[in-house]
Motif scaffolding. Structure first.
Motif, PDB file in Angstrom:
ATOM      1  N   THR A  50       0.840  -1.200   0.000  1.00  0.00           N
ATOM      2  CA  THR A  50       0.000   0.000   0.000  1.00  0.00           C
ATOM      3  C   THR A  50       0.874   1.249   0.000  1.00  0.00           C
ATOM      4  OG1 THR A  50      -1.811  -1.146   1.101  1.00  0.00           O
ATOM      5  CG2 THR A  50      -1.795   1.256   1.261  1.00  0.00           C
ATOM      6  N   GLN A  51       1.925   1.246   0.808  1.00  0.00           N
ATOM      7  CA  GLN A  51       2.853   2.378   0.827  1.00  0.00           C
ATOM      8  C   GLN A  51       3.547   2.537  -0.524  1.00  0.00           C
ATOM      9  OE1 GLN A  51       3.171   4.779   3.133  1.00  0.00           O
ATOM     10  NE2 GLN A  51       1.414   3.727   4.023  1.00  0.00           N
ATOM     11  N   GLU A  52       3.896   1.430  -1.142  1.00  0.00           N
ATOM     12  CA  GLU A  52       4.518   1.468  -2.463  1.00  0.00           C
ATOM     13  C   GLU A  52       3.551   2.060  -3.488  1.00  0.00           C
ATOM     14  OE1 GLU A  52       6.404  -1.706  -5.645  1.00  0.00           O
ATOM     15  OE2 GLU A  52       6.457  -2.210  -3.513  1.00  0.00           O
ATOM     16  N   LEU A  53       2.282   1.685  -3.382  1.00  0.00           N
ATOM     17  CA  LEU A  53       1.253   2.223  -4.275  1.00  0.00           C
ATOM     18  C   LEU A  53       1.113   3.736  -4.101  1.00  0.00           C
ATOM     19  CD1 LEU A  53      -1.035   1.611  -6.316  1.00  0.00           C
ATOM     20  CD2 LEU A  53      -2.528   1.269  -4.343  1.00  0.00           C
ATOM     21  N   PHE A  54       1.057   4.209  -2.852  1.00  0.00           N
ATOM     22  CA  PHE A  54       0.956   5.649  -2.595  1.00  0.00           C
ATOM     23  C   PHE A  54       2.180   6.394  -3.121  1.00  0.00           C
ATOM     24  CE2 PHE A  54      -1.964   4.718   1.207  1.00  0.00           C
ATOM     25  CZ  PHE A  54      -3.101   4.893   0.430  1.00  0.00           C
ATOM     26  N   LYS A  55       3.352   5.800  -2.961  1.00  0.00           N
ATOM     27  CA  LYS A  55       4.576   6.432  -3.448  1.00  0.00           C
ATOM     28  C   LYS A  55       4.539   6.542  -4.969  1.00  0.00           C
ATOM     29  CE  LYS A  55       9.567   5.985  -3.464  1.00  0.00           C
ATOM     30  NZ  LYS A  55      10.703   5.112  -3.231  1.00  0.00           N
ATOM     31  N   LEU A  56       4.135   5.470  -5.643  1.00  0.00           N
ATOM     32  CA  LEU A  56       4.019   5.490  -7.097  1.00  0.00           C
ATOM     33  C   LEU A  56       3.023   6.553  -7.543  1.00  0.00           C
ATOM     34  CD1 LEU A  56       4.668   4.263  -9.890  1.00  0.00           C
ATOM     35  CD2 LEU A  56       2.805   2.635  -9.466  1.00  0.00           C
ATOM     36  N   GLN A  57       1.891   6.632  -6.851  1.00  0.00           N
ATOM     37  CA  GLN A  57       0.879   7.635  -7.185  1.00  0.00           C
ATOM     38  C   GLN A  57       1.456   9.048  -7.033  1.00  0.00           C
ATOM     39  OE1 GLN A  57      -2.585   7.535  -4.674  1.00  0.00           O
ATOM     40  NE2 GLN A  57      -3.747   8.876  -6.017  1.00  0.00           N
ATOM     41  N   ASP A  58       2.140   9.310  -5.934  1.00  0.00           N
ATOM     42  CA  ASP A  58       2.728  10.634  -5.707  1.00  0.00           C
ATOM     43  C   ASP A  58       3.761  10.978  -6.779  1.00  0.00           C
ATOM     44  OD1 ASP A  58       1.190  11.036  -3.448  1.00  0.00           O
ATOM     45  OD2 ASP A  58       2.792  10.493  -2.046  1.00  0.00           O
ATOM     46  N   GLU A  59       4.563   9.994  -7.163  1.00  0.00           N
ATOM     47  CA  GLU A  59       5.599  10.231  -8.169  1.00  0.00           C
ATOM     48  C   GLU A  59       5.015  10.422  -9.561  1.00  0.00           C
ATOM     49  OE1 GLU A  59       8.133   6.834  -7.734  1.00  0.00           O
ATOM     50  OE2 GLU A  59       9.091   7.607  -5.919  1.00  0.00           O
ATOM     51  N   TYR A  60       3.952   9.674  -9.883  1.00  0.00           N
ATOM     52  CA  TYR A  60       3.416   9.696 -11.242  1.00  0.00           C
ATOM     53  C   TYR A  60       2.439  10.846 -11.470  1.00  0.00           C
ATOM     54  CZ  TYR A  60       1.678   8.156 -15.720  1.00  0.00           C
ATOM     55  OH  TYR A  60       1.368   8.107 -17.039  1.00  0.00           O
ATOM     56  N   CYS A  61       1.598  11.116 -10.505  1.00  0.00           N
ATOM     57  CA  CYS A  61       0.520  12.099 -10.686  1.00  0.00           C
ATOM     58  C   CYS A  61       1.034  13.517 -10.445  1.00  0.00           C
ATOM     59  CB  CYS A  61      -0.648  11.773  -9.762  1.00  0.00           C
ATOM     60  SG  CYS A  61      -1.393  10.176 -10.103  1.00  0.00           S
ATOM     61  N   THR A  62       1.830  14.000 -11.387  1.00  0.00           N
ATOM     62  CA  THR A  62       2.419  15.328 -11.242  1.00  0.00           C
ATOM     63  C   THR A  62       1.550  16.432 -11.830  1.00  0.00           C
ATOM     64  OG1 THR A  62       3.684  14.957 -13.263  1.00  0.00           O
ATOM     65  CG2 THR A  62       4.779  14.439 -11.157  1.00  0.00           C
ATOM     66  N   ASP A  63       0.531  16.053 -12.603  1.00  0.00           N
ATOM     67  CA  ASP A  63      -0.413  17.038 -13.140  1.00  0.00           C
ATOM     68  C   ASP A  63      -1.748  16.353 -13.388  1.00  0.00           C
ATOM     69  OD1 ASP A  63      -0.346  15.761 -15.721  1.00  0.00           O
ATOM     70  OD2 ASP A  63       1.433  16.925 -16.236  1.00  0.00           O
ATOM     71  N   ALA A  64      -2.744  17.126 -13.758  1.00  0.00           N
ATOM     72  CA  ALA A  64      -4.107  16.600 -13.918  1.00  0.00           C
ATOM     73  C   ALA A  64      -4.192  15.535 -15.005  1.00  0.00           C
ATOM     74  CB  ALA A  64      -5.080  17.737 -14.214  1.00  0.00           C
ATOM     75  N   VAL A  65      -3.442  15.708 -16.087  1.00  0.00           N
ATOM     76  CA  VAL A  65      -3.479  14.743 -17.190  1.00  0.00           C
ATOM     77  C   VAL A  65      -2.933  13.393 -16.728  1.00  0.00           C
ATOM     78  CG1 VAL A  65      -2.551  14.205 -19.480  1.00  0.00           C
ATOM     79  CG2 VAL A  65      -3.364  16.514 -18.973  1.00  0.00           C
ATOM     80  N   GLU A  67      -2.722  12.343 -13.642  1.00  0.00           N
ATOM     81  CA  GLU A  67      -3.612  11.804 -12.613  1.00  0.00           C
ATOM     82  C   GLU A  67      -4.798  11.095 -13.253  1.00  0.00           C
ATOM     83  OE1 GLU A  67      -6.086  13.143  -8.651  1.00  0.00           O
ATOM     84  OE2 GLU A  67      -4.636  14.532  -9.519  1.00  0.00           O
ATOM     85  N   GLU A  68      -5.365  11.687 -14.302  1.00  0.00           N
ATOM     86  CA  GLU A  68      -6.479  11.063 -15.016  1.00  0.00           C
ATOM     87  C   GLU A  68      -6.030   9.749 -15.659  1.00  0.00           C
ATOM     88  OE1 GLU A  68     -10.260  10.334 -16.320  1.00  0.00           O
ATOM     89  OE2 GLU A  68      -9.604  11.864 -14.892  1.00  0.00           O
ATOM     90  N   GLU A  69      -4.846   9.757 -16.259  1.00  0.00           N
ATOM     91  CA  GLU A  69      -4.294   8.542 -16.865  1.00  0.00           C
ATOM     92  C   GLU A  69      -4.094   7.461 -15.809  1.00  0.00           C
ATOM     93  OE1 GLU A  69       0.032   7.492 -18.603  1.00  0.00           O
ATOM     94  OE2 GLU A  69      -0.945   9.192 -19.567  1.00  0.00           O
ATOM     95  N   TYR A  70      -3.577   7.841 -14.654  1.00  0.00           N
ATOM     96  CA  TYR A  70      -3.360   6.921 -13.535  1.00  0.00           C
ATOM     97  C   TYR A  70      -4.689   6.295 -13.096  1.00  0.00           C
ATOM     98  CZ  TYR A  70      -1.888   5.427  -8.847  1.00  0.00           C
ATOM     99  OH  TYR A  70      -1.625   4.706  -7.717  1.00  0.00           O
ATOM    100  N   CYS A  71      -5.719   7.114 -12.948  1.00  0.00           N
ATOM    101  CA  CYS A  71      -7.033   6.611 -12.522  1.00  0.00           C
ATOM    102  C   CYS A  71      -7.633   5.675 -13.561  1.00  0.00           C
ATOM    103  CB  CYS A  71      -7.976   7.788 -12.242  1.00  0.00           C
ATOM    104  SG  CYS A  71      -7.556   8.706 -10.747  1.00  0.00           S
ATOM    105  N   ARG A  72      -7.502   6.028 -14.843  1.00  0.00           N
ATOM    106  CA  ARG A  72      -8.028   5.145 -15.898  1.00  0.00           C
ATOM    107  C   ARG A  72      -7.290   3.801 -15.892  1.00  0.00           C
ATOM    108  NH1 ARG A  72      -7.871   9.790 -19.244  1.00  0.00           N
ATOM    109  NH2 ARG A  72      -6.065   8.873 -20.286  1.00  0.00           N
ATOM    110  N   CYS A  73      -6.004   3.836 -15.646  1.00  0.00           N
ATOM    111  CA  CYS A  73      -5.214   2.600 -15.594  1.00  0.00           C
ATOM    112  C   CYS A  73      -5.676   1.724 -14.430  1.00  0.00           C
ATOM    113  CB  CYS A  73      -3.738   2.939 -15.476  1.00  0.00           C
ATOM    114  SG  CYS A  73      -2.659   1.505 -15.623  1.00  0.00           S
ATOM    115  N   ILE A  74      -5.872   2.319 -13.262  1.00  0.00           N
ATOM    116  CA  ILE A  74      -6.378   1.554 -12.114  1.00  0.00           C
ATOM    117  C   ILE A  74      -7.738   0.952 -12.435  1.00  0.00           C
ATOM    118  CG2 ILE A  74      -7.286   1.773  -9.767  1.00  0.00           C
ATOM    119  CD1 ILE A  74      -4.972   3.607  -9.143  1.00  0.00           C
TER     120      ILE A  74
END
Length: 117
Positions: A50-65, A67-74
């Motif tokens: 879970t911590q690894e997932l949060f870290k990946l999210q923080d590193e990847y979601c640097t802007d709205a685009v 973040e949207e891509e990250y959510c669609r992938c999940i």
């Protein structure tokens, strides 16, 4: 029947009963202890992931685009939209919102405001 026996077999405290029940009880309690240790290990591993997932999210979601891509992938991987708050969904069900109404409110962004947030 002797005094140390009853209809169900040897009476409590009988020498022939103690070793058999002792062996069975030890096996059961040992198995439970082993499972408890495995659960503790799995819970620790789940927390690490879970911590690894949060870290990946923080590193990847640097802007709205991104973040949207990250959510669609999940959503593609899990089948669930991470943008939907499960508590909001549960509350909508309890207040007799239809799924269509809930999704419409969610799209309009008014669900939080109707819940007093």
């Amino acid at each position: 029947m002797t005094q140390s026996e009853n209809r169900n077999g040897p009476a409590a405290g009988s020498p022939s009963l103690v070793p058999a029940i002792d062996t069975k009880l030890r096996a059961i309690f040992d198995a439970r202890a082993k499972i408890r240790e495995q659960i503790e290990h799995l819970e620790a591993e789940r927390a690490r992931l879970t911590q690894e997932l949060f870290k990946l999210q923080d590193e990847y979601c640097t802007d709205a685009v991104r973040e949207e891509e990250y959510c669609r992938c999940i959503e593609r991987i899990t089948g669930f939209d991470p943008r939907i708050d499960p508590r909001a969904l549960e509350e909508a069900v309890q207040t007799n919102f239809s799924m269509e109404e809930f999704l419409a409110e969610l799209e309009r962004g008014t669900l939080a405001s109707t819940r007093g947030e």
